[in-house]
Design a protein around this motif. Structure first.
Motif, PDB file in Angstrom:
ATOM      1  N   SER A  15      27.767  41.802  41.055  1.00  0.00           N
ATOM      2  CA  SER A  15      26.999  40.693  41.651  1.00  0.00           C
ATOM      3  C   SER A  15      26.916  40.764  43.168  1.00  0.00           C
ATOM      4  CB  SER A  15      27.622  39.357  41.229  1.00  0.00           C
ATOM      5  OG  SER A  15      28.943  39.256  41.712  1.00  0.00           O
ATOM      6  N   LEU A  18      30.363  46.133  46.917  1.00  0.00           N
ATOM      7  CA  LEU A  18      30.236  47.534  46.532  1.00  0.00           C
ATOM      8  C   LEU A  18      29.624  47.702  45.143  1.00  0.00           C
ATOM      9  CD1 LEU A  18      33.531  49.087  47.952  1.00  0.00           C
ATOM     10  CD2 LEU A  18      31.396  48.476  49.089  1.00  0.00           C
ATOM     11  N   ARG A  38      32.295  36.863  37.102  1.00  0.00           N
ATOM     12  CA  ARG A  38      32.685  35.527  36.625  1.00  0.00           C
ATOM     13  C   ARG A  38      31.619  34.501  36.964  1.00  0.00           C
ATOM     14  NH1 ARG A  38      38.123  35.238  39.764  1.00  0.00           N
ATOM     15  NH2 ARG A  38      36.588  36.130  41.181  1.00  0.00           N
ATOM     16  N   ASN A  39      31.034  34.610  38.156  1.00  0.00           N
ATOM     17  CA  ASN A  39      30.026  33.653  38.588  1.00  0.00           C
ATOM     18  C   ASN A  39      28.657  34.077  38.042  1.00  0.00           C
ATOM     19  OD1 ASN A  39      27.954  32.422  40.150  1.00  0.00           O
ATOM     20  ND2 ASN A  39      29.479  31.886  41.702  1.00  0.00           N
ATOM     21  N   ASP A  64      35.101  37.447  32.726  1.00  0.00           N
ATOM     22  CA  ASP A  64      36.315  37.638  33.523  1.00  0.00           C
ATOM     23  C   ASP A  64      37.006  38.862  32.929  1.00  0.00           C
ATOM     24  OD1 ASP A  64      38.858  37.690  34.554  1.00  0.00           O
ATOM     25  OD2 ASP A  64      39.180  35.521  34.381  1.00  0.00           O
ATOM     26  N   TYR A 157      47.915  45.123  45.484  1.00  0.00           N
ATOM     27  CA  TYR A 157      46.648  45.860  45.478  1.00  0.00           C
ATOM     28  C   TYR A 157      46.908  47.368  45.382  1.00  0.00           C
ATOM     29  CZ  TYR A 157      41.915  47.145  46.971  1.00  0.00           C
ATOM     30  OH  TYR A 157      40.638  47.662  47.047  1.00  0.00           O
ATOM     31  N   LYS A 161      45.701  49.855  42.371  1.00  0.00           N
ATOM     32  CA  LYS A 161      44.759  50.959  42.559  1.00  0.00           C
ATOM     33  C   LYS A 161      45.417  52.311  42.249  1.00  0.00           C
ATOM     34  CE  LYS A 161      41.084  48.625  43.672  1.00  0.00           C
ATOM     35  NZ  LYS A 161      39.853  48.665  42.881  1.00  0.00           N
ATOM     36  N   TYR A 190      34.786  49.078  53.957  1.00  0.00           N
ATOM     37  CA  TYR A 190      33.443  48.517  53.830  1.00  0.00           C
ATOM     38  C   TYR A 190      33.543  47.010  54.067  1.00  0.00           C
ATOM     39  CZ  TYR A 190      32.086  52.882  51.499  1.00  0.00           C
ATOM     40  OH  TYR A 190      31.821  54.203  51.213  1.00  0.00           O
ATOM     41  N   THR A 192      32.859  43.552  53.183  1.00  0.00           N
ATOM     42  CA  THR A 192      32.407  42.752  52.034  1.00  0.00           C
ATOM     43  C   THR A 192      33.186  41.447  52.073  1.00  0.00           C
ATOM     44  OG1 THR A 192      34.147  43.590  50.576  1.00  0.00           O
ATOM     45  CG2 THR A 192      32.075  44.836  50.595  1.00  0.00           C
TER      46      THR A 192
HETATM   47  N1  NAP Z   1      35.381  46.562  50.539  1.00  0.00           N
HETATM   48  C1  NAP Z   1      36.153  47.619  50.698  1.00  0.00           C
HETATM   49  O1  NAP Z   1      36.371  48.095  51.821  1.00  0.00           O
HETATM   50  C2  NAP Z   1      36.791  48.274  49.496  1.00  0.00           C
HETATM   51  C3  NAP Z   1      37.529  49.438  49.717  1.00  0.00           C
HETATM   52  C4  NAP Z   1      38.102  50.080  48.643  1.00  0.00           C
HETATM   53  C5  NAP Z   1      37.932  49.579  47.363  1.00  0.00           C
HETATM   54  N2  NAP Z   1      37.206  48.443  47.178  1.00  0.00           N
HETATM   55  C6  NAP Z   1      37.040  47.984  45.797  1.00  0.00           C
HETATM   56  O2  NAP Z   1      35.679  47.823  45.492  1.00  0.00           O
HETATM   57  C7  NAP Z   1      35.539  46.849  44.452  1.00  0.00           C
HETATM   58  C8  NAP Z   1      34.530  45.800  44.895  1.00  0.00           C
HETATM   59  O3  NAP Z   1      35.067  45.103  46.026  1.00  0.00           O
HETATM   60  P1  NAP Z   1      34.162  44.447  47.165  1.00  0.00           P
HETATM   61  O4  NAP Z   1      34.728  44.852  48.454  1.00  0.00           O
HETATM   62  O5  NAP Z   1      32.739  44.695  46.854  1.00  0.00           O
HETATM   63  O6  NAP Z   1      34.551  42.911  46.954  1.00  0.00           O
HETATM   64  P2  NAP Z   1      33.694  41.596  46.678  1.00  0.00           P
HETATM   65  O7  NAP Z   1      32.504  41.548  47.541  1.00  0.00           O
HETATM   66  O8  NAP Z   1      34.678  40.492  46.735  1.00  0.00           O
HETATM   67  O9  NAP Z   1      33.177  41.781  45.169  1.00  0.00           O
HETATM   68  C9  NAP Z   1      34.047  41.679  44.093  1.00  0.00           C
HETATM   69  C10 NAP Z   1      33.241  41.632  42.811  1.00  0.00           C
HETATM   70  O10 NAP Z   1      34.128  41.586  41.705  1.00  0.00           O
HETATM   71  C11 NAP Z   1      33.844  40.429  40.901  1.00  0.00           C
HETATM   72  N3  NAP Z   1      35.087  39.971  40.296  1.00  0.00           N
HETATM   73  C12 NAP Z   1      36.238  39.582  40.910  1.00  0.00           C
HETATM   74  N4  NAP Z   1      37.150  39.219  40.000  1.00  0.00           N
HETATM   75  C13 NAP Z   1      36.573  39.386  38.773  1.00  0.00           C
HETATM   76  C14 NAP Z   1      37.001  39.176  37.436  1.00  0.00           C
HETATM   77  N5  NAP Z   1      38.223  38.711  37.160  1.00  0.00           N
HETATM   78  N6  NAP Z   1      36.138  39.464  36.433  1.00  0.00           N
HETATM   79  C15 NAP Z   1      34.897  39.920  36.695  1.00  0.00           C
HETATM   80  N7  NAP Z   1      34.434  40.135  37.926  1.00  0.00           N
HETATM   81  C16 NAP Z   1      35.262  39.866  38.956  1.00  0.00           C
HETATM   82  C17 NAP Z   1      33.215  39.446  41.884  1.00  0.00           C
HETATM   83  O11 NAP Z   1      32.422  38.451  41.235  1.00  0.00           O
HETATM   84  P3  NAP Z   1      33.072  37.024  40.772  1.00  0.00           P
HETATM   85  O12 NAP Z   1      33.953  36.572  41.882  1.00  0.00           O
HETATM   86  O13 NAP Z   1      31.896  36.138  40.498  1.00  0.00           O
HETATM   87  O14 NAP Z   1      33.817  37.324  39.520  1.00  0.00           O
HETATM   88  C18 NAP Z   1      32.348  40.389  42.705  1.00  0.00           C
HETATM   89  O15 NAP Z   1      31.180  40.723  41.985  1.00  0.00           O
HETATM   90  C19 NAP Z   1      36.947  46.303  44.220  1.00  0.00           C
HETATM   91  O16 NAP Z   1      37.532  46.976  43.127  1.00  0.00           O
HETATM   92  C20 NAP Z   1      37.685  46.670  45.493  1.00  0.00           C
HETATM   93  O17 NAP Z   1      39.056  46.786  45.280  1.00  0.00           O
HETATM   94  C21 NAP Z   1      36.641  47.769  48.207  1.00  0.00           C
END
Ligand code: NAP
Length: 252
Positions: A15, A18, A38-39, A64, A157, A161, A190, A192
């Motif tokens: 949604s 990343l 979830r949303n 979820d 975390y 991972k 990134y 986010t």
């Molecule tokens: N941003 C970075 O720098 C970075 C670096 C390395 C790895 N990552 C990884 O990349 C992935 C995406 O992260 P992001 O940075 O894009 O974060 P984000 O913008 O917070 O997005 C997280 C996404 O996961 C969903 N989510 C969270 N809990 C959930 C659950 N229990 N069930 C289903 N969906 C769920 C959220 O939607 P809802 O809240 O509506 O459920 C949202 O779509 C994660 O695995 C994160 O660890 C991010």
């Protein structure tokens, strides 16, 4: 090359952030995309954007991933509505930050349940649909912490991972005989919703920028190419790999 027309992908966490960047890449390559989070209204908006911008089928579903029953229902719905699944991207994830010695146990558990159990539940339940695909591909999302713990207070975390990276390799070994490829993308930094607090701290941002050889942090679109590659026929001999997309951070 890299044509995903006729393929169906599930992107958990699709949604925003990343997951949405990856969903855009898959849609651009012609793939139908199921966006799960979830949303539901955020997932619906994301699916609408994919339909509008790339003229592909896109379906939002609420789930979820840390709830096994909900993951089972998700797969039953996909089977009923679409009848197939070729690509799974496990991008749903959360982080909580506390010093390790006082990390609230329920929060530690929550991080592991979403990031690690959630990834496992989705892989496990997608298995029966993926087995029917002629090029099944799972793409998990790791992190720099797989290689190096970059900041303090992220014990949960980092543990989750590290688990995702090992799970990726274990599934690749077990499911290679079914032709199911399992890889992980390990993104660097990134901006986010998840990383907003770190990015708004000038000292931390400066530390990041000084350490990234390519001199900038990532944007979700930077993951499109790697994800499309891993999903495509061109990656047919690639499995069990953790691919860092980090501007060179782990080359240090
Ligand atoms: N941003 C970075 O720098 C970075 C670096 C390395 C790895 N990552 C990884 O990349 C992935 C995406 O992260 P992001 O940075 O894009 O974060 P984000 O913008 O917070 O997005 C997280 C996404 O996961 C969903 N989510 C969270 N809990 C959930 C659950 N229990 N069930 C289903 N969906 C769920 C959220 O939607 P809802 O809240 O509506 O459920 C949202 O779509 C994660 O695995 C994160 O660890 C991010």
């Amino acid at each position: 090359m890299f044509d995903l027309k006729g393929r169906v992908a599930l992107v958990t966490g699709g949604s925003r952030g990343l997951g949405f960047g990856i969903a855009q890449g898959l849609a651009e390559a012609g793939c139908s995309v199921i966006v799960a989070s979830r949303n539901f209204s955020e997932a619906s908006e994301a699916a609408q954007r994919l339909k509008r911008d790339y003229e592909v089928e896109a379906m939002p579903l609420r789930c979820d991933v840390s709830n096994y029953e909900e993951v089972k229902n998700l797969m039953n719905t996909i089977e009923k509505e679409l009848g197939k699944l070729d690509v799974v991207v496990n991008a749903a994830g959360i982080n909580r930050r506390h010093p390790a010695e006082e990390f609230p146990i329920d929060e530690f558990r929550q991080v592991i349940e979403v990031n690690l159990f959630g990834t496992y539940y989705v892989c496990r339940e997608a298995f029966r649909l993926l087995r029917k695909s002629d090029n099944p591909s799972i793409i998990n999302i790791g992190s720099l912490t797989v290689e190096e713990v970059t900041m303090p207070n992220i014990a949960a975390y980092a543990a989750s991972k590290g688990g995702v990276a090992s799970l990726t390799k274990a599934l690749a070994k077990e499911w290679g005989k079914y032709g199911i490829r399992v890889n992980a993308i390990a993104p660097g930094w990134y901006r986010t919703k998840m990383t907003e607090a770190v990015f708004s701290d000038p000292e931390k941002l400066d530390y990041m920028l000084r350490r990234i050889p390519l001199g900038r942090t990532g944007v979700p679109e930077d993951l499109k190419g790697v994800a499309v590659f891993l999903a495509s026929e061109e990656a047919r001999y690639v499995t069990g790999q953790i691919i860092f997309v980090d501007g060179g951070w782990t080359a240090n």
